[in-house]
Enzyme design. Sequence first.
Site, short mmCIF file in Angstrom:
data_model
loop_
_atom_site.label_atom_id
_atom_site.label_comp_id
_atom_site.label_asym_id
_atom_site.label_seq_id
_atom_site.Cartn_x
_atom_site.Cartn_y
_atom_site.Cartn_z
N GLU A 163 0.80 -1.08 0.16
CA GLU A 163 0.08 0.05 -0.05
C GLU A 163 1.00 1.30 -0.03
O GLU A 163 2.09 1.13 0.59
CB GLU A 163 -1.03 0.07 1.28
N HIS A 164 0.44 2.39 -0.57
CA HIS A 164 0.99 3.52 -0.61
C HIS A 164 1.44 4.08 0.61
O HIS A 164 0.63 4.01 1.65
CB HIS A 164 0.42 4.36 -1.45
N ALA A 165 2.60 4.80 1.09
CA ALA A 165 2.91 5.34 2.42
C ALA A 165 1.70 6.52 2.46
O ALA A 165 1.51 7.17 1.83
CB ALA A 165 4.20 5.56 2.56
N ALA A 174 4.96 -0.47 -2.99
CA ALA A 174 3.89 0.20 -3.96
C ALA A 174 4.33 1.62 -4.46
O ALA A 174 3.98 2.11 -5.75
CB ALA A 174 2.70 0.57 -3.53
N ASP A 175 5.24 2.18 -3.69
CA ASP A 175 5.55 3.64 -4.09
C ASP A 175 6.89 3.66 -5.15
O ASP A 175 7.01 4.66 -5.56
CB ASP A 175 6.17 4.34 -2.81
#
Length: 478
Positions: free
Chosen positions: A229-231, A239-240
């Site tokens: 998941e994005h930070a 994900a980033d």
Amino acid sequence: MSDLSFSPRWPRIFEVNGKRCNLSSISDLSFSEACLFISSTAEDALHFVGQSLQCVNCDLIEWTSIAPNTSVPILITSAYPVLFEIRNSDTQVLHRFEGKLGERGVYDVNCTETSCGRLITVQDPDDSLIGIIFVLLSLLVLQLGWIGLQHISNTNWYQRMVSKEDSVSEIENDLGSPSTFVDASVRTIMQQAVQKQNSRVKSLDVFRGLCIVLMIFVNYGGGKYPIFEHATWNGMTIADVVFPSFMWIMGLSMALSMRSQLRSGVTRKKLALRCVQRGLKLILIGLMLNSNGNNNFATLRIPGVLQRLGVAYIIVSVMEAFRMKLQSCQQPHRLAWLQDVADGWLQWILVLVLIAIHSALTFALPVPDCPTGYLGPGGIQDQGNFKNCTGGAAGYIDRVLFGPNHLYQHPTVRKFYYTEVPFDPEGLIGNLTAVLLVYLGVQAGRIMLTYSNPWSRILRWIIWGGIAVGSKIIKRGC
């Protein structure tokens, strides 16, 4: 405690949803969830306050209260580290916990008026990484199996077993002639096809394929693993890395493709026009995707992933179309080891100018009711003093130029900081730093085109990687 009227979305008390944290209903616990029992024998109510450590510099918020002589089950996320405290009516801290609870674990804390016992594990948590480990091991076994099959197929005994003297290839069979009588023109076409296939950079294709697989996995939930998941705001997850990787790949591919086109006789002006058209198509497709499910232009999101790719592609490709050298100077001289930089010195100056503009806007542009140079998420951070300053100058510029209704309305930052103003992660001035990222890919491609020795290439890639990491460390220290 914050006096803001933010209502946190978690933790949820099981009883609200008809669930209870007991051993007979452990199956009710889902991914990234843990259950905490708080039992109280105090005469007055106890207060359970906490906050996710994803929310940096945020006040603790009261999640629930524990009535005298009761036991309250609380559902807490196990995806991220948390900080919670149990306080009595005099705000005295009876128990403090900082860390991660195990996935699907059940815990218990017994409290009195003056103290609480230690955190007891009632139900051992699951190993949340077992799925990832299994997948990685499976891929490793498949890869080793594929390598083994290739090795077997290349051995002489296998070739003798499957080959026949009168066999012909599929392309020859379709032409109706054996290999010894293939027409010269057909042989030329076959050789060109082989040469075209061999001209592919396999390592780049593999990297691109891995990024595509990872992108699909992330877009479909990432198995509910936090690392996919994005930070929220600070830090970086797997994900980033996907989007920057695509931009870097785009730059490297651009260098290889444009050098080939220029050498084949395409004029620089025509090549630049092609690149502009391709970039505009990316921007248009991005707007079309943003309009999916939203036919109201008044609320259409204007920035986006493809829009950023398109803008960065246009800027970098036009620079390279007019300034790329068809052939590096191979004459030995004192600065030959800097030939890859010398071939693109003007482009680097233009890129650094764009970065300087980005820095000036970020750290010097006055933003109403916000500190100059603010880079925080706003919301409840810093006691809510800058709740409408999300993104600092970058967010302010987007809200002024595009309008709040044309930006991304559900940013990740809202999950923990409870921001109220819209913020678009693909905002306008972020395109300036995107140009640098794409041009780092161009630089990697220029190294491939300039130096034929593999070790010369690897050494320079390591140096450039070290420069990138070092600049990040310095920036973080400042």
